[in-house]
Design a protein around this motif. Sequence first.
Motif, mmCIF file in Angstrom:
data_model
loop_
_atom_site.group_PDB
_atom_site.id
_atom_site.type_symbol
_atom_site.label_atom_id
_atom_site.label_comp_id
_atom_site.label_asym_id
_atom_site.label_seq_id
_atom_site.Cartn_x
_atom_site.Cartn_y
_atom_site.Cartn_z
ATOM 1 N N ASN A 174 19.991 -61.593 115.574
ATOM 2 C CA ASN A 174 18.682 -61.713 116.219
ATOM 3 C C ASN A 174 17.668 -60.751 115.597
ATOM 4 O O ASN A 174 16.502 -61.109 115.380
ATOM 5 C CB ASN A 174 18.819 -61.424 117.721
ATOM 6 C CG ASN A 174 19.544 -62.527 118.465
ATOM 7 O OD1 ASN A 174 19.598 -63.664 117.997
ATOM 8 N ND2 ASN A 174 20.136 -62.197 119.598
ATOM 9 N N ARG A 178 14.243 -61.816 113.550
ATOM 10 C CA ARG A 178 12.926 -61.319 113.936
ATOM 11 C C ARG A 178 12.234 -60.643 112.744
ATOM 12 O O ARG A 178 11.036 -60.849 112.500
ATOM 13 C CB ARG A 178 13.054 -60.317 115.089
ATOM 14 C CG ARG A 178 11.715 -59.876 115.651
ATOM 15 C CD ARG A 178 11.873 -58.850 116.729
ATOM 16 N NE ARG A 178 12.701 -59.337 117.812
ATOM 17 C CZ ARG A 178 13.037 -58.616 118.880
ATOM 18 N NH1 ARG A 178 12.606 -57.371 118.990
ATOM 19 N NH2 ARG A 178 13.795 -59.114 119.824
ATOM 20 N N GLU A 182 8.645 -61.742 110.938
ATOM 21 C CA GLU A 182 7.542 -60.812 110.750
ATOM 22 C C GLU A 182 7.149 -60.717 109.271
ATOM 23 O O GLU A 182 5.963 -60.643 108.933
ATOM 24 C CB GLU A 182 7.929 -59.433 111.286
ATOM 25 C CG GLU A 182 8.096 -59.415 112.809
ATOM 26 C CD GLU A 182 8.616 -58.082 113.317
ATOM 27 O OE1 GLU A 182 8.968 -57.231 112.467
ATOM 28 O OE2 GLU A 182 8.681 -57.895 114.538
ATOM 29 N N GLU A 285 6.442 -68.618 120.766
ATOM 30 C CA GLU A 285 7.249 -67.414 120.749
ATOM 31 C C GLU A 285 6.827 -66.501 121.901
ATOM 32 O O GLU A 285 5.780 -66.684 122.517
ATOM 33 C CB GLU A 285 7.060 -66.676 119.418
ATOM 34 C CG GLU A 285 7.509 -67.467 118.202
ATOM 35 C CD GLU A 285 9.004 -67.643 118.128
ATOM 36 O OE1 GLU A 285 9.463 -68.734 117.747
ATOM 37 O OE2 GLU A 285 9.732 -66.696 118.465
#
Length: 417
Positions: A174, A178, A182, A285
């Motif tokens: 996870n 992420r 980004e 999101e």
Amino acid sequence: MKIRHVVATAVAAAVATPAVLLAATPAVAEPKPVPVVQAERKPSIAELEKAVAEAKKAYEAAVAAESAARKAADEARSDTAPLAVAAAAARKEAEAAATAKDTADKALADAKAALAALDVNATPEQKTAAEQAVADAEKDVTTTTDAKAAADTKLREADKAVADAKDAADRKLNEATRTKNEALAALQAAEQALADAKEGDTGGGDIFIEEPRLTSEIVDLPSGIIAGTSVEFTLRLTNGTEKTMDDVRGTLRLSATDKSSRNDLHTLLKLQYSTPKHPKWGDTETDVAIGGLGPVKPGGHADIKFRLTVDAKAPAADGVASVTGDFQNNDGSFGGNGRYKDFTFGITPASGKPDTSGTSGTSGTEPQGSKSPQPVNATLAATGSSSVMPQIALAGGFAMVLGAGAVYVARRRGSGA
């Protein structure tokens, strides 16, 4: 939208940021405060090209890190993983120990029955032999009982080790995902800034205008939510100035952490949004900026509706919804209130009652908004989960909207976001 000095300067500053991502992957780098950028000079095309190159390296590294984390997670869940093999062996030992105990129990029962069946004509030798058989059987029962208890303990520990390894691998995956999202956002913003710079800078308004009179509030968010249910609330952006804002954007960041271990539970939160221009619920999101809300007159407001669904598996947790807003005018000026406001809420397991420990609500499941929460004492760019996206998004004024790792640009000459 022609790139402004502030956008170019912020993107050039991002040259150093991908290096942070490269060093931090697969874990997410700790965010650091980034001040509101006020451009002093226009970066060169070469500087912007360098920013794009560095952002591309960071993204490629993040993709590789996510792939490695995914492979590790798959291996942790495999039956051939060392911990899984050890657990399987422990399970066989436990089954064998249980069988041995059952056999000993039956032998004891048979020995006791044989002793009881002796008649009065039995010889002393026969009686002594029967009594000895009972004693031996009782000793075997004690031994097999202890062995079964030890085997069961070993199995529980082995199963726990397997579960812990799976959870750890999932958390790393996870985090890696992420970080990749980004990095993608930073790369796309840098590429857009470079493209705009090559078109030429003819726009006005070089400085981000901090306007605290553009307020952001959450309305109707309960202070307690039960896992497995959904709630709807509104992000309201109010123009407290004396001039019309030609377009506004609202930013929402949702997070939740487990009460005991402080694990990040954002993957158990599902968020949807709806605006007057796009009334149909759309998935997004938990870290999202939504623009294209149209002009807001003095004293008026624009609303973004959200639907939050908490996964039924969610444990007791503390949640935070952080919001802020910014604007862009047709004359090229842009800015925002420059700060986030936090609204807290509690998450209660599906079998429990709502957790009303949130500090921004009132009590029970009353909607938040009747009490004014404390604003975060940090600039808009300094808050949130990443030091990359806020820097680019804020500096661009109205630059991008994040959703599932995608970025889109609201051009000044466009008609929406």
